[in-house]
Motif scaffolding. Structure first.
Motif, PDB file in Angstrom:
ATOM      1  N   LEU A 296      -8.987  -4.138  -3.495  1.00  6.97           N
ATOM      2  CA  LEU A 296      -8.212  -4.823  -4.662  1.00  6.97           C
ATOM      3  C   LEU A 296      -8.505  -6.394  -4.439  1.00  6.97           C
ATOM      4  O   LEU A 296      -8.495  -6.812  -3.905  1.00  6.97           O
ATOM      5  CB  LEU A 296      -6.572  -4.081  -4.415  1.00  6.97           C
ATOM      6  CG  LEU A 296      -5.616  -4.818  -4.792  1.00  6.97           C
ATOM      7  CD1 LEU A 296      -6.346  -4.134  -6.808  1.00  6.97           C
ATOM      8  CD2 LEU A 296      -4.042  -3.980  -4.994  1.00  6.97           C
ATOM      9  N   PHE A 297      -8.357  -6.488  -5.800  1.00  2.47           N
ATOM     10  CA  PHE A 297      -8.968  -7.800  -6.001  1.00  2.47           C
ATOM     11  C   PHE A 297      -8.226  -8.654  -7.568  1.00  2.47           C
ATOM     12  O   PHE A 297      -8.217  -7.977  -8.908  1.00  2.47           O
ATOM     13  CB  PHE A 297     -10.394  -8.480  -6.823  1.00  2.47           C
ATOM     14  CG  PHE A 297     -11.199  -7.654  -5.565  1.00  2.47           C
ATOM     15  CD1 PHE A 297     -11.887  -9.356  -4.547  1.00  2.47           C
ATOM     16  CD2 PHE A 297     -11.572  -6.628  -5.322  1.00  2.47           C
ATOM     17  CE1 PHE A 297     -12.627  -8.675  -3.322  1.00  2.47           C
ATOM     18  CE2 PHE A 297     -12.976  -6.231  -4.051  1.00  2.47           C
ATOM     19  CZ  PHE A 297     -13.229  -7.438  -2.968  1.00  2.47           C
ATOM     20  N   LEU A 298      -7.499  -9.383  -7.416  1.00  2.22           N
ATOM     21  CA  LEU A 298      -6.080  -9.932  -8.381  1.00  2.22           C
ATOM     22  C   LEU A 298      -6.536 -11.079  -9.161  1.00  2.22           C
ATOM     23  O   LEU A 298      -6.591 -11.799  -8.322  1.00  2.22           O
ATOM     24  CB  LEU A 298      -4.555 -10.067  -7.986  1.00  2.22           C
ATOM     25  CG  LEU A 298      -3.977  -8.375  -7.288  1.00  2.22           C
ATOM     26  CD1 LEU A 298      -3.270  -8.482  -6.784  1.00  2.22           C
ATOM     27  CD2 LEU A 298      -4.126  -7.092  -8.602  1.00  2.22           C
ATOM     28  N   GLY A 299      -6.674 -11.418 -10.198  1.00  2.00           N
ATOM     29  CA  GLY A 299      -7.229 -12.044 -11.394  1.00  2.00           C
ATOM     30  C   GLY A 299      -5.304 -13.298 -10.917  1.00  2.00           C
ATOM     31  O   GLY A 299      -4.656 -12.894 -10.897  1.00  2.00           O
ATOM     32  N   ASP A 300      -5.716 -14.785 -10.681  1.00  2.00           N
ATOM     33  CA  ASP A 300      -4.150 -15.406 -11.201  1.00  2.00           C
ATOM     34  C   ASP A 300      -3.680 -14.708 -12.234  1.00  2.00           C
ATOM     35  O   ASP A 300      -3.880 -14.505 -13.282  1.00  2.00           O
ATOM     36  CB  ASP A 300      -4.949 -17.069 -11.727  1.00  2.00           C
ATOM     37  CG  ASP A 300      -5.367 -17.601 -11.450  1.00  2.00           C
ATOM     38  OD1 ASP A 300      -6.149 -17.279  -9.789  1.00  2.00           O
ATOM     39  OD2 ASP A 300      -6.758 -18.384 -11.747  1.00  2.00           O
ATOM     40  N   ARG A 301      -1.793 -14.677 -11.781  1.00  2.00           N
ATOM     41  CA  ARG A 301      -0.965 -14.390 -12.655  1.00  2.00           C
ATOM     42  C   ARG A 301      -0.981 -12.930 -12.801  1.00  2.00           C
ATOM     43  O   ARG A 301      -0.323 -12.548 -13.622  1.00  2.00           O
ATOM     44  CB  ARG A 301      -0.642 -14.857 -14.121  1.00  2.00           C
ATOM     45  CG  ARG A 301      -1.007 -16.864 -13.483  1.00  2.00           C
ATOM     46  CD  ARG A 301      -0.808 -17.598 -15.002  1.00  2.00           C
ATOM     47  NE  ARG A 301      -1.549 -17.104 -16.044  1.00  2.00           N
ATOM     48  CZ  ARG A 301      -3.103 -17.283 -16.045  1.00  2.00           C
ATOM     49  NH1 ARG A 301      -3.296 -18.379 -15.164  1.00  2.00           N
ATOM     50  NH2 ARG A 301      -3.339 -17.522 -17.125  1.00  2.00           N
ATOM     51  N   ALA A 302      -1.457 -12.011 -12.404  1.00  2.00           N
ATOM     52  CA  ALA A 302      -2.073 -10.586 -12.564  1.00  2.00           C
ATOM     53  C   ALA A 302      -1.182 -10.315 -12.072  1.00  2.00           C
ATOM     54  O   ALA A 302      -0.258 -10.567 -11.150  1.00  2.00           O
ATOM     55  CB  ALA A 302      -2.926 -10.192 -11.872  1.00  2.00           C
ATOM     56  N   PHE A 303      -0.058  -9.094 -12.044  1.00  2.00           N
ATOM     57  CA  PHE A 303       1.705  -8.731 -12.376  1.00  2.00           C
ATOM     58  C   PHE A 303       0.657  -7.519 -11.963  1.00  2.00           C
ATOM     59  O   PHE A 303       0.879  -6.499 -12.992  1.00  2.00           O
ATOM     60  CB  PHE A 303       2.471  -9.269 -12.890  1.00  2.00           C
ATOM     61  CG  PHE A 303       3.515  -8.743 -13.440  1.00  2.00           C
ATOM     62  CD1 PHE A 303       4.289  -9.299 -12.083  1.00  2.00           C
ATOM     63  CD2 PHE A 303       4.228  -7.759 -14.055  1.00  2.00           C
ATOM     64  CE1 PHE A 303       5.948  -8.742 -11.952  1.00  2.00           C
ATOM     65  CE2 PHE A 303       5.788  -6.788 -13.605  1.00  2.00           C
ATOM     66  CZ  PHE A 303       6.453  -7.718 -12.692  1.00  2.00           C
ATOM     67  N   LEU A 304       1.880  -6.392 -11.267  1.00  2.00           N
ATOM     68  CA  LEU A 304       2.235  -5.469 -10.920  1.00  2.00           C
ATOM     69  C   LEU A 304       3.274  -4.555 -11.068  1.00  2.00           C
ATOM     70  O   LEU A 304       4.061  -5.197  -9.877  1.00  2.00           O
ATOM     71  CB  LEU A 304       1.144  -4.855 -10.106  1.00  2.00           C
ATOM     72  CG  LEU A 304      -0.425  -4.611  -9.695  1.00  2.00           C
ATOM     73  CD1 LEU A 304      -1.345  -6.070  -9.984  1.00  2.00           C
ATOM     74  CD2 LEU A 304      -1.177  -4.444  -9.021  1.00  2.00           C
ATOM     75  N   ASN A 305       4.010  -4.105 -11.480  1.00  7.67           N
ATOM     76  CA  ASN A 305       4.911  -3.827 -11.558  1.00  7.67           C
ATOM     77  C   ASN A 305       5.744  -2.978 -10.508  1.00  7.67           C
ATOM     78  O   ASN A 305       4.533  -2.843  -9.592  1.00  7.67           O
ATOM     79  CB  ASN A 305       5.535  -3.256 -12.692  1.00  7.67           C
ATOM     80  CG  ASN A 305       7.394  -3.787 -13.138  1.00  7.67           C
ATOM     81  OD1 ASN A 305       8.079  -3.772 -12.270  1.00  7.67           O
ATOM     82  ND2 ASN A 305       7.202  -4.235 -14.829  1.00  7.67           N
ATOM     83  N   ALA A 306       6.692  -2.456 -10.248  1.00  3.65           N
ATOM     84  CA  ALA A 306       7.279  -1.422  -9.021  1.00  3.65           C
ATOM     85  C   ALA A 306       6.472  -0.369  -9.321  1.00  3.65           C
ATOM     86  O   ALA A 306       6.633   0.414 -10.685  1.00  3.65           O
ATOM     87  CB  ALA A 306       8.683  -1.644  -9.335  1.00  3.65           C
ATOM     88  N   GLY A 307       6.569   0.557  -8.411  1.00  5.30           N
ATOM     89  CA  GLY A 307       6.369   1.631  -8.280  1.00  5.30           C
ATOM     90  C   GLY A 307       4.370   2.224  -8.323  1.00  5.30           C
ATOM     91  O   GLY A 307       3.408   3.010  -8.635  1.00  5.30           O
ATOM     92  N   CYS A 308       3.607   1.362  -8.275  1.00  6.04           N
ATOM     93  CA  CYS A 308       2.798   1.045  -9.062  1.00  6.04           C
ATOM     94  C   CYS A 308       1.221   1.974  -7.370  1.00  6.04           C
ATOM     95  O   CYS A 308       1.791   1.113  -6.760  1.00  6.04           O
ATOM     96  CB  CYS A 308       1.990  -0.598  -9.701  1.00  6.04           C
ATOM     97  SG  CYS A 308       1.639  -1.195 -10.409  1.00  6.04           S
TER      98      CYS A 308
END
Length: 185
Positions: A76-88
């Protein structure tokens, strides 16, 4: 030379998920996810320490809300300011790349594994892993499902509860099950 199930998984070949090495990796991910989901928010910060260490990468300001689940984490690779909300939930048997400024609503699910089409293959734990790529500044509505091998282009919108089975072009809006281009108003 023997090829491990992990090597087959990484190469995009059929592999069996019923494997001690893969189970050990999933246990490590479950431990990191447990810590992330149970730390008090002020102590956890944007991403719990064990989960951050496990991830393939997390850019500046990337955030994962509690109630999160992943299979392995290292894909899993997240960019700057990526946002994963609750329950993903992200079943990252293959690389999942989420771009800068991308927003995932509550309960979004991303699945990289496809199970064998024959019952005997499924009983043997056979899977094939296909990567998912989500571009920069994408918005994915709550409870959407992104299936294996899908790419979503920069600036796209995926409507709530959509099931994305095919690539989504940049700046497009898709809705429904299966997801289709939305009519513009």
């Amino acid at each position: 030379m023997t090829t491990s199930e992990r090597m087959k998984m990484a190469a995009g070949e059929w592999y069996t998920c019923i494997d001690p090495e893969l189970e050990e990796l999933r246990v490590a991910a479950r431990d990191a996810v447990f810590e992330h989901n149970h730390l008090p928010p002020r102590q956890r910060g944007d991403i719990g320490p064990a989960l951050r260490a496990l991830l393939g990468g997390a850019g500046e300001g990337a955030r994962i809300e509690g109630g999160f689940h992943c299979a392995y984490g290292f894909n899993l690779f997240l960019g700057d300011r990526a946002f994963l909300n609750a329950g993903c939930t992200i079943l990252d048997t293959a690389p999942v790349r989420i771009g800068k400024g991308t927003l995932l609503g509550p309960n979004v699910q991303i699945y990289c594994a496809e199970h064998h089409r024959e019952a005997a293959g499924r009983q043997a734990g056979l899977e094939i892993a296909k990567p998912v790529t989500i571009g920069d500044n994408v918005w994915i509505g709550g409870s959407a499902v992104i299936l294996a091998g899908v790419s979503i282009g920069e600036g796209a919108i995926v409507g709530a509860a959509a099931v994305v089975t095919r690539d989504v072009p940049a700046n497009a809006t898709v809705v429904g099950n299966p997801a289709r281009l939305a009519a513009h108003r």
